[in-house]
Structure formats: structure tokens, C-alpha cells
Design an enzyme around this catalytic site. Structure first.
Site, PDB file in Angstrom:
ATOM      1  N   GLY A 137       0.785  -1.326   0.064  1.00 19.37           N
ATOM      2  CA  GLY A 137       0.053   0.007  -0.058  1.00 19.37           C
ATOM      3  C   GLY A 137       0.742   1.240  -0.072  1.00 19.37           C
ATOM      4  O   GLY A 137       0.215   2.332   0.066  1.00 19.37           O
ATOM      5  N   PRO A 157       4.661  -4.982  -0.847  1.00 23.08           N
ATOM      6  CA  PRO A 157       4.511  -3.867  -1.935  1.00 23.08           C
ATOM      7  C   PRO A 157       4.442  -4.152  -3.316  1.00 23.08           C
ATOM      8  O   PRO A 157       5.245  -4.822  -3.768  1.00 23.08           O
ATOM      9  CB  PRO A 157       5.797  -2.826  -1.643  1.00 23.08           C
ATOM     10  CG  PRO A 157       6.766  -3.993  -1.195  1.00 23.08           C
ATOM     11  CD  PRO A 157       6.106  -5.116  -0.409  1.00 23.08           C
ATOM     12  N   TYR A 206     -11.460   5.047 -11.191  1.00 20.21           N
ATOM     13  CA  TYR A 206     -11.157   5.804 -10.165  1.00 20.21           C
ATOM     14  C   TYR A 206     -10.945   7.246 -10.218  1.00 20.21           C
ATOM     15  O   TYR A 206     -10.696   7.970  -9.332  1.00 20.21           O
ATOM     16  CB  TYR A 206     -10.037   5.321  -9.218  1.00 20.21           C
ATOM     17  CG  TYR A 206      -9.716   3.972  -9.180  1.00 20.21           C
ATOM     18  CD1 TYR A 206     -10.553   2.927  -8.404  1.00 20.21           C
ATOM     19  CD2 TYR A 206      -8.717   3.266  -9.893  1.00 20.21           C
ATOM     20  CE1 TYR A 206     -10.383   1.591  -8.179  1.00 20.21           C
ATOM     21  CE2 TYR A 206      -8.388   2.002  -9.622  1.00 20.21           C
ATOM     22  CZ  TYR A 206      -9.110   1.049  -8.844  1.00 20.21           C
ATOM     23  OH  TYR A 206      -8.978  -0.223  -8.884  1.00 20.21           O
ATOM     24  N   CYS A 247     -15.192   3.254 -27.745  1.00 14.95           N
ATOM     25  CA  CYS A 247     -16.545   3.538 -27.936  1.00 14.95           C
ATOM     26  C   CYS A 247     -17.181   3.773 -26.541  1.00 14.95           C
ATOM     27  O   CYS A 247     -18.361   3.064 -26.242  1.00 14.95           O
ATOM     28  CB  CYS A 247     -17.170   2.658 -28.716  1.00 14.95           C
ATOM     29  SG  CYS A 247     -16.865   2.903 -30.371  1.00 14.95           S
TER      30      CYS A 247
END
Ligand SMILES: *Cc1c(COP(=O)(O)O)cnc(C)c1O
Length: 441
Positions: free
Chosen positions: A249, A295, A338, A365
Site C-alpha cells: 500500500g 509492496p 477511479y 466507444c
């Protein structure tokens, strides 16, 4: 390593990665193209590995979270750097196994591992399975029994720490499809359950508090809560965990809204984590656990860029200027998913002043098929090469063949040389699994 070695602007004013002019890369390999700087990937693997060695006597393991970017070459690099990997599907496991990755250093995750994935994991000799449900424990126990082995496992727990990050990538809340909560007693119940399984060897706990996190304190808090939990379980069930896996993270730079952490700077996250674990162990009278971190993004994210060629340009006066590229959400769905932000450059005019704000649009599209919205750029023309930075993580690994576009190839760049690590697709690849039933012929 100085991060300037990864990306720099050369004497021609072109963007360079790993000593290779990106305008030449686009010419030599075509676009769209993912390009990865091998030295950066290795430097990031090493900084975590060396910090664990130096600050914790090597009593732990760095796992590369391979969902960030999974292909055979990256597992080879991880193996050479003497770290482990985690996988979250049979496909990632297969890729690692085919790359010859040592199975005992593979951890397997997933909130809904399929029976065939668990069977594959046991057959491949995966070191540790991170169990995330009761019936997974039942199934894995019987698979291990049939194979005549005892499988090392961790339990995924939720320490209840909310990392400061995008809500969509938050995974450690009590309301999560992942893990068992410490606070409501379910993690303790699950511990008792697993301890009764004759073919599972419970080593400890895993948590993962989210992604793109910059606050050291989030990791420290998660580790402290996990250590408190280990102490509680020791008192209640006479079981002392010997492994604590704190997940991944660590945040990376996408735009100047994010901190820019040097390779060495990432050591600080691990140092803070290690000292929290040591202090808690001393305070609670626990052994210092085997410490695992995972990680993903921070190892490959800033190592990678994507190169595109500018095609159609549509200026809607007073509204927006769209610069369309030969890629899009099929090679990078993160804006669509996001609204992730990226830094965009013109590879051949990287030093030039930005004179306008444009929106980089893909060729799919979908009107939501955008890569970056209202980003500053010099005036782009058809044929210019666009570089999108920090695309090494969760781009190729999330790519699709939507609209039957090709998933772009990837090259590994080092000392001015580039090699394919993922070859270009062909039209035949796109129809390889298509079947026309007889009655349609
Ligand atoms: C996604 C994930 C990681 C890696 O997260 P990054 O943000 O890429 O570092 C590590 N562990 C688990 C369990 C994950 O789901």
C-alpha cells in the site's frame, strides 16, 4: 539510486527512460507501448529487502505483490533479487511457476480462491496460503490431507485501520469482503477454527490496510493493533503467532499532488513499521514475529510509462480540447474506474512550456474512455508521441481487449537497450478462442 536515472530529458529535449530515448522507443517498438525501467524495479526490491535485513536482522520477507504487474520476466527479477511474491489467482501462480519462481516463497491470497486454485497451490508447493473464509479452511485442509502435506497458512484479519486513500481501494474496514475483524471477535473465532485443522499449520496473520497510502502512521497503527491481537490470542488460546504480514500500500507519485519519495525514502516506511513491531513485542512480551510486507505499486508503478501516438484532435471552443491517442481504457482503465490522475508529457518536446490544457482521450466507444482530464501540455499535433508517467502498476495487469483492441506489448529497458517482456498481440490472438458452432456455419 537517484530517481533521475529513471526518467530524464535528454539533450534533444526528448524524454528518456533507462537511457533509451522514448521517441526512438516509439519508433522501434510502435505504440501503444508499456516501457519499464529494470534498474528502478530492482532498486525498489532491494531497498525493502536491505532495510529488513539491516533493521530486523533479515527476520522477514519482502513479497512483490504481483497483481500490480504480472508477467514471467518480473517474477524472474523478483527471484534474482531474492524476494518472495504474492499471487491472487491461479493465473498469477501459473505465471510465477512457469518463470521458475521458488514456490516456497509464494504467498497466495484471495477472498474467494477457487477449489482448483487451492489444489494448484498445494500441488505447486506454495509456501503460504492466506485463508479468508471458513469453507476455504475446510477445503484447503482436505486438499492438504489428500496431498499428504501440512499447509502453512495465515489468517487475513482486519485491524480496523482506515488508511487515507481513495475509498474504492480501501480494503480494511469491517464492512469488507476481505478478512476477519479483530474488533468483533471473528478473527479470534477463526483462529480457534484453524488451530483444530490437522492439515493446516497456522503461522500467524495478514492484513492489508489499503493502497496509495503516504501516512507512515497508518502502517504503524495497523502493526500495533495486529500485535495487540497476537497478545490477546496468546492469552486466550495459548497460540503465539510467529508471522505477521502487514500487506502493501505504499504510495507513489502520479502527479505533483502526490509526494515524490526517493527510492531510499521508502526505507523510512519499513523502518517505522519495524520499530513499531519491536516496541510492541517488548511491551507485550511477545517474540518478534517474522515480518512480511507486500509492496506492489511502489515497486513497479514509477518504473513504468506508457507511450502513445496522437491521432485525432477535437477542439470544442470554450469547452474542452480532446487529444485522442492510440490507446485508452483497454490499456489503462484507472481513470475510468477511479478518476486516477496522471502526468502527461509530449515525449519529443518534454522540456517545452505547456501552453494549453487538454484531455487525453482513448479510442474506445465510451465517452468515459479518458486517460487524463485537463492536463497541461504544449500544443500537440497528430503523430506526436505522448508519454503517460507512473503507469507501471495496475495498467498492463488491468488491461483488456475491449473493442478488440490489442493489449499493448511491454519492454524492459536498461542501459539504453530494450527487450520485449510481453510481445505484441496479433489479430489472430484476438480470435484464438473464438468458436463458431456448426449450426451457425
Ligand atoms: C493489492 C495488494 C497488495 C499490494 O498493494 P500496493 O498498493 O500495490 O502496494 C498487497 N497485498 C494485498 C493482499 C493486496 O491485495
Amino acid at each position: 539510486m537517484n530517481e533521475r536515472e529513471t526518467l530524464k530529458i535528454n539533450a534533444k529535449g526528448h524524454l528518456e527512460i533507462g537511457g533509451y530515448d522514448t521517441v526512438d522507443l516509439a519508433k522501434d517498438f510502435g505504440t501503444p507501448l508499456y516501457a519499464f525501467d529494470e534498474k528502478y524495479i530492482r532498486a525498489m526490491m532491494r531497498v525493502y529487502r536491505d532495510t529488513l535485513e539491516r533493521e530486523y536482522g533479515g527476520n522477514g520477507l519482502v513479497l512483490y505483490a504481483s497483481k500490480a504487474f504480472s508477467c514471467m520476466a518480473v517474477y524472474k527479477i523478483a527471484a534474482q533479487e531474492n524476494i518472495g511474491v504474492d499471487v491472487v489467482s491461479g493465473g498469477e501462480l501459473y505465471t510465477a511457476v512457469k518463470a521458475g519462481f521458488p514456490a516456497n516463497k509464494i504467498y497466495m491470497h484471495g477472498n474467494n480462491k477457487l477449489v482448483r486454485e487451492l489444489e494448484f497451490a498445494v500441488k505447486a508447493g506454495v509456501g503460504t496460503v492466506v485463508v479468508d473464509s471458513y469453507d476455504e479452511a475446510d477445503i484447503l485442509d482436505s486438499i492438504a490431507e489428500n496431498a499428504g502435506i501440512v499447509q502453512d497458512v495465515l489468517i487475513r484479519i482486519n485491524p480496523g485501520v482506515e488508511a487515507h486513500t481513495h475509498a474504492f481501494v480501501q480494503t480494511a474496514r469491517t464492512d469488507s469482503k476481505f478478512g476477519f475483524s479483530i474488533s468483533d471477535g471473528t478473527a479470534e473465532k477463526m483462529t480457534g477454527y484453524i488451530l483444530k485443522k490437522p492439515n493446516l499449520n497456522l503461522r500467524g496473520y495478514h492484513c492489508h490496510i489499503g493502497s496509495q497510502i503516504f501516512e507512515k502512521q497508518s502502517f504503524v497503527l495497523a502493526a500495533q493493533k495486529a500485535m495487540d491481537f497476537i497478545a490477546k490470542i496468546k492469552a486466550d488460546l495459548a497460540f503465539e503467532a510467529d508471522t505477521l504480514n502487514i500487506g502493501g500500500g505504499f504510495g507513489i507519485w502520479y502527479t505533483d499532488e502526490d509526494a515524490k519519495i526517493s527510492v531510499e525514502g521508502y526505507a523510512g516506511y519499513l523502518e517505522a513499521l519495524i520499530s513499531a513491531v519491536k516496541n510492541k513485542a517488548a511491551e507485550l512480551g511477545l517474540r518478534e514475529p517474522f515480518l512480511v510486507i507486500e509492496p506492489g505499486r511502489s515497486i513497479v508503478g514509477e518504473a513504468g510509462i506508457t507511450l502513445y501516438t496522437v491521432g485525432a484532435i477535437k477542439d470544442i471552443p470554450g469547452v474542452k480540447k480532446y487529444v485522442a491517442i492510440d490507446g485508452g481504457m483497454f490499456d489503462n482503465p484507472r481513470y475510468a474506474l477511479y478518476q486516477s490522475k496522471y502526468t502527461v508529457l509530449l515525449a519529443g518536446r518534454a522540456g517545452e512550456k505547456c501552453t494549453e490544457k487538454v484531455t487525453i482521450a482513448g479510442k474506445c466507444c465510451e465517452s468515459g474512455d479518458l486517460i487524463a482530464v485537463d492536463v497541461p501540455l504544449p500544443e500537440a499535433k497528430r503523430g506526436d508521441i505522448v508519454a503517460v508517467l507512473s503507469t507501471g502498476a495496475y495498467n498492463y495487469s488491468m488491461a483488456s481487449n475491449y473493442n478488440r483492441n490489442f493489449i499493448p506489448p511491454a519492454v524492459l529497458v536498461k542501459d539504453g537497450k530494450a527487450e520485449y517482456i510481453v510481445k505484441p498481440q496479433t489479430y489472430d490472438d484476438l480470435i484464438r478462442n473464438d468458436v463458431v458452432p456448426d449450426y451457425l456455419k
